[in-house]
Scaffold this active site. Structure first.
Site, PDB file in Angstrom:
ATOM      1  N   SER A 181       0.832  -1.200   0.000  1.00  0.00           N
ATOM      2  CA  SER A 181       0.000   0.000   0.000  1.00  0.00           C
ATOM      3  C   SER A 181       0.877   1.264   0.000  1.00  0.00           C
ATOM      4  CB  SER A 181      -0.953  -0.064   1.207  1.00  0.00           C
ATOM      5  OG  SER A 181      -1.940   0.924   1.097  1.00  0.00           O
ATOM      6  N   ASP A 256      -9.681  -5.731  -3.787  1.00  0.00           N
ATOM      7  CA  ASP A 256      -9.259  -4.545  -3.024  1.00  0.00           C
ATOM      8  C   ASP A 256     -10.382  -3.513  -3.056  1.00  0.00           C
ATOM      9  OD1 ASP A 256      -8.053  -2.207  -1.997  1.00  0.00           O
ATOM     10  OD2 ASP A 256      -6.080  -2.791  -2.750  1.00  0.00           O
ATOM     11  N   HIS A 286      -8.017  -5.318   0.376  1.00  0.00           N
ATOM     12  CA  HIS A 286      -6.866  -4.440   0.577  1.00  0.00           C
ATOM     13  C   HIS A 286      -5.932  -4.925   1.671  1.00  0.00           C
ATOM     14  CE1 HIS A 286      -4.461  -0.905   0.121  1.00  0.00           C
ATOM     15  NE2 HIS A 286      -4.506  -0.696   1.423  1.00  0.00           N
TER      16      HIS A 286
END
Ligand SMILES: *[C@@H]1O[C@H](CO)[C@@H](O)[C@H](O)[C@H]1NC(C)=O
Ligand SMILES: *[C@@H]1O[C@H](CO)[C@@H](O)[C@H](O)[C@H]1NC(C)=O
Ligand SMILES: *[C@@H]1O[C@H](CO)[C@@H](O)[C@H](O)[C@H]1NC(C)=O
Ligand SMILES: *[C@@H]1O[C@H](CO)[C@@H](O)[C@H](O)[C@H]1NC(C)=O
Length: 310
Positions: A181, A256, A286
């Site tokens: 991320s 996600d 995610h």
């Protein structure tokens, strides 16, 4: 793989979305005067939203230790940055007598929590690849000093890499940079600015974004008109194409819900590396893609075929 996957970290960019929404909904629906106040708040509060380092609430005081996960051979780090911060982290040694003591994975975490929360991931990497793992806590997170911002995190990443270069047991190691991320954006910048040095042997990106500005309209809907005021940009889509030689593994969770997987597809499309590998986790969301079947096998094949053979 014999290890069971680590439990998924339970915080993510989602938490910043939640607090952003709570924080902004009321002012944005109110009069234009209040909207101006809200924009001001967003401008000054965006660091709190983008870098929610107090989520979970004890993230600055409770950093789990490798020993709690059965890792004994490690060093707890506190390293100085050139601009005077002290960064906390861990160096986990490769299991002795295992294959790749000459390989080190440098991990960059997502935007919430602290390094301790990612030890289960580091442990699987260390056991499964038989390598050293360095985990860095950005400024303002966990036991690191300072306040996070884009320029600062770039300094932090460089400081971690320089630490590995200077450390006797890793000075000649192949280094693989791994970012999840927000950590993906940190990793992309670091690799792009150090590629010429030749010691970075791989880059692994999981569920990362094209740029923070592009994320704002969907992750902070009330703030969509304010994206242009965002002073944290993290322009991965512009920086990633500068990397041309380091092999890159893209791990994309197709479920996600925070960063649309199309951001990863687009990053893959603009990637100029001669060796780029695309792998998906069909049920990966995610913050749980790491627990999906195949995740560590994809990393293992990438290391074996793209990193160690070259
Ligand atoms: C991911 O994080 C969000 C926000 O913190 C949380 O609500 C959700 O349960 C997490 N999802 C998983 C699968 O862990
Ligand atoms: C480790 O890898 C580096 C870079 O590929 C190489 O120069 C060095 O000789 C290796 N060291 C050992 C002990 O294999
Ligand atoms: C990337 O993600 C953002 C944030 O959700 C979204 O608005 C944008 O359309 C995505 N771009 C692409 C090319 O997928
Ligand atoms: C990357 O490739 C694109 C074409 O796909 C090219 O336009 C661009 O100049 C390249 N960038 C670099 C830094 O090599």
């Amino acid at each position: 793989m014999s290890e069971s996957p680590p439990p998924p970290p339970s915080w993510s960019i989602a938490s910043m979305a939640n607090s952003a929404v709570q924080f902004l909904r009321l002012p944005m629906l109110a009069s234009s005067g209040l909207a101006v106040v809200a924009s001001g708040l967003l401008y000054f509060k965006q660091n709190e939203l983008i870098y929610p380092r107090n989520i979970p609430a004890d993230a600055r005081t409770n950093v789990p230790k490798p020993r709690q996960f059965g890792i004994d051979d490690f060093e707890e780090l506190q390293i100085r940055t050139p601009d005077g911060e002290s960064l906390h982290g861990f160096f986990l040694r490769a299991p002795s007598k295992q294959s790749h003591q000459n390989l080190t994975v440098l991990m960059f975490h997502g935007n919430a929590g602290n390094v301790g929360h990612r030890i289960p991931i580091a442990k699987v990497l260390q056991d499964f690849l038989g390598c050293h793992v360095m985990m860095l806590e950005y400024r303002g997170y966990g036991f690191s000093t300072g306040v996070p911002d884009e320029d600062g995190l770039k300094v932090d990443a460089q400081t971690a890499l320089d630490h590995l270069r200077q450390r006797a047991e890793t000075a000649n190691s192949r280094i693989v940079v791994y970012g999840q991320s927000l950590g993906g954006a940190v990793a992309i910048n670091l690799v792009a600015s150090n590629e010429e040095n030749g010691d970075i042997a791989g880059l692994i990106l999981e569920n990362t974004f094209l740029s923070i500005r592009k994320l704002i309209p969907s992750v902070f809907p009330p703030a969509r008109y304010l994206a242009r005021f965002c002073h944290q940009t993290w322009t991965s889509e512009d920086v990633l194409p500068k990397i041309t030689k380091v092999p890159i593994l893209f791990l994309s969770g197709l479920k996600d819900e925070i960063i649309p997987p199309s951001n990863m597809t687009q990053l893959f499309a603009v990637c100029n590396s001669t060796r780029k590998i695309w792998r998906t986790l069909p049920n990966g969301a995610h913050n749980d893609s790491v627990a999906e079947p195949g995740y560590f096998e994809h990393i293992h094949s990438f290391i074996t075929e793209e990193v160690l053979k070259h």
